[in-house]
Design an enzyme around this catalytic site. Structure first.
Site, mmCIF file in Angstrom:
data_model
loop_
_atom_site.group_PDB
_atom_site.id
_atom_site.type_symbol
_atom_site.label_atom_id
_atom_site.label_comp_id
_atom_site.label_asym_id
_atom_site.label_seq_id
_atom_site.Cartn_x
_atom_site.Cartn_y
_atom_site.Cartn_z
ATOM 1 N N GLY A 1 -0.358 1.940 -2.773
ATOM 2 C CA GLY A 1 0.464 3.177 -3.339
ATOM 3 C C GLY A 1 -0.748 4.010 -3.851
ATOM 4 N N HIS A 55 -1.872 -4.526 4.208
ATOM 5 C CA HIS A 55 -0.876 -3.379 5.062
ATOM 6 C C HIS A 55 0.221 -4.117 5.669
ATOM 7 C CE1 HIS A 55 -4.930 -1.529 5.352
ATOM 8 N NE2 HIS A 55 -4.358 -0.720 5.739
ATOM 9 N N ILE A 98 4.536 5.568 2.352
ATOM 10 C CA ILE A 98 5.091 4.457 1.678
ATOM 11 C C ILE A 98 4.843 4.630 0.239
ATOM 12 C CG2 ILE A 98 4.808 2.783 3.730
ATOM 13 C CD1 ILE A 98 2.740 1.612 2.001
ATOM 14 N N ASP A 99 3.757 5.482 -0.168
ATOM 15 C CA ASP A 99 3.219 5.891 -1.502
ATOM 16 C C ASP A 99 4.369 6.357 -2.256
ATOM 17 O OD1 ASP A 99 1.049 4.492 -0.536
ATOM 18 O OD2 ASP A 99 -0.140 6.168 -0.269
HETATM 19 O O1 F6P Z 1 -1.100 6.098 2.101
HETATM 20 C C1 F6P Z 1 -0.579 5.020 2.512
HETATM 21 C C2 F6P Z 1 -1.459 3.825 2.356
HETATM 22 O O2 F6P Z 1 -0.821 2.664 2.850
HETATM 23 C C3 F6P Z 1 -1.983 3.593 0.912
HETATM 24 O O3 F6P Z 1 -0.948 2.805 0.126
HETATM 25 C C4 F6P Z 1 -3.367 2.713 1.147
HETATM 26 O O4 F6P Z 1 -4.021 2.683 0.080
HETATM 27 C C5 F6P Z 1 -3.810 3.462 2.349
HETATM 28 O O5 F6P Z 1 -2.580 4.048 2.897
HETATM 29 C C6 F6P Z 1 -4.566 2.437 3.152
HETATM 30 O O6 F6P Z 1 -5.127 3.360 4.097
HETATM 31 P P1 F6P Z 1 -5.951 2.488 5.640
HETATM 32 O O7 F6P Z 1 -4.485 2.289 6.645
HETATM 33 O O8 F6P Z 1 -6.452 3.664 6.218
HETATM 34 O O9 F6P Z 1 -6.531 1.446 5.285
#
Ligand code: F6P
Length: 323
Positions: A170, A253, A126-127
């Site tokens: 992001g 999330h 999604i980034d």
């Molecule tokens: O890389 C996708 C992402 O949703 C980033 O935007 C976010 O910083 C990270 O993953 C969050 O990771 P996790 O789901 O491991 O907390």
């Protein structure tokens, strides 16, 4: 190559299920035996591999997340972890692996391909920070989900004549924040690529107030030095200086869990089919992405050693339209 496995890795992205479906169905059509690896590289290390046939991927296209599961594997970053994964690939006689994921996942794909295992990557995060694809799988849905929240926040902010700080995901890339800022009509956007201080953001909020606006929307990328917590702390005591009271929302999330948009499902289908076509041609060690509407292949070595840039003229445009 006849026995092909697919896995999803890293942060889940809407459209991953549609991509697995496309891979499995396109592969099955070519008489390939398709397998799914559960929980990303963790499952590869554990040997958690299942057979997938065309019917096994029915009814998944409209669901966010990934039915195969995903993980961020620390063990796979070690040579011992990768050796275990390779052993399992050999055990199941897997001849090629398709890795659906973002930067960390494609780094893992590159490590496997570097030691001679055939791997193809599918650009998914999604980034939208992955080199080799101007758009990655999941970005469109995540942007729309964030935008829906932003529209709602704007309604309540206007009713109370408030400023609202909305932080979007992001990592170190401001793409999502910038797109949400443009589409949501933000008064100001804060992204890691452009250095700002809390004072600059305060000035933008105050100017919005002076221009007679009944709200100020600030979209902040989580990876900015001036993220929502930093700004909140700087502003909480300063209603008089800003004109508006401030409220803060961190979307987190929520952005990842949505129903994949039509655009993401179509992209997933194109990526999945292209990955299988390349394997059928004997091609590997590349990422499947899209540039100017066309499927492109980029060597994984190039993907992991380059950084994708952000078009900063769009940032200037967001400023121009915030008046
Ligand atoms: O890389 C996708 C992402 O949703 C980033 O935007 C976010 O910083 C990270 O993953 C969050 O990771 P996790 O789901 O491991 O907390």
């Amino acid at each position: 190559m006849n026995r092909i496995a697919v896995l999803t890795s890293g942060g889940d992205a809407p459209g991953m299920n549609a991509a697995i479906r496309a891979v499995v169905r396109a592969g099955s059509e070519k008489e390939m035996k398709m397998f799914g690896v559960r929980d990303g590289y963790e499952g590869l290390i554990a040997g958690n591999v299942v057979r997938l046939r065309a019917r096994d991927v029915g009814g998944v296209i409209q669901h966010g997340g990934t039915f195969l599961g995903s993980a961020r594997s620390e063990e796979f970053k070690t040579p011992a972890g990768r050796e275990r994964a390779l052993r399992n690939l050999r055990e199941y006689n897997i001849e090629a692996l398709i890795v659906i994921g973002g930067n960390g996942s494609q780094q893992g794909a590159y490590e496997l391909s570097r030691v001679g295992f055939p791997v193809i990557g599918i650009a998914s995060t999604i980034d939208n920070d992955l080199y080799g694809s101007e758009v990655t799988l999941g970005v469109d849905t995540a942007t729309n989900i964030a935008l829906e929240a932003i529209d709602r926040l704007k309604v309540t902010a206007s009713s109370h004549r408030r400023a609202v700080l909305v932080e979007v995901m992001g990592r170190k890339c401001g793409y999502l924040a910038l797109m949400c800022g443009i589409a949501g009509g933000a008064e100001t956007v804060v992204i890691p690529e452009v250095e700002v201080r809390a004072d600059d953001v305060a000035r933008d909020i105050l100017e919005a107030y002076r221009r007679g606006k009944n709200h100020a929307l600030v979209v902040v990328a989580e990876g900015s030095d001036c993220n929502a917590s930093v700004l909140k702390q700087a502003f909480v005591e300063h209603k008089d200086l800003l004109g508006f009271e401030v409220r803060t929302t961190i979307l987190g999330h929520v952005q990842r869990g949505g129903v994949p948009s039509a655009s993401d499902r179509i992209l997933a289908a194109r990526f999945g089919v292209a990955a299988i076509d390349e394997i059928a041609k004997g091609n590997h060690g590349v990422l499947v992405g899209i540039e100017k509407g066309q499927i492109v292949l980029t060597p994984l070595a190039e993907v992991v050693s380059n950084k994708k840039g952000l078009d900063l003229s769009l940032f200037q445009m967001s400023k121009l339209l915030a008046t």
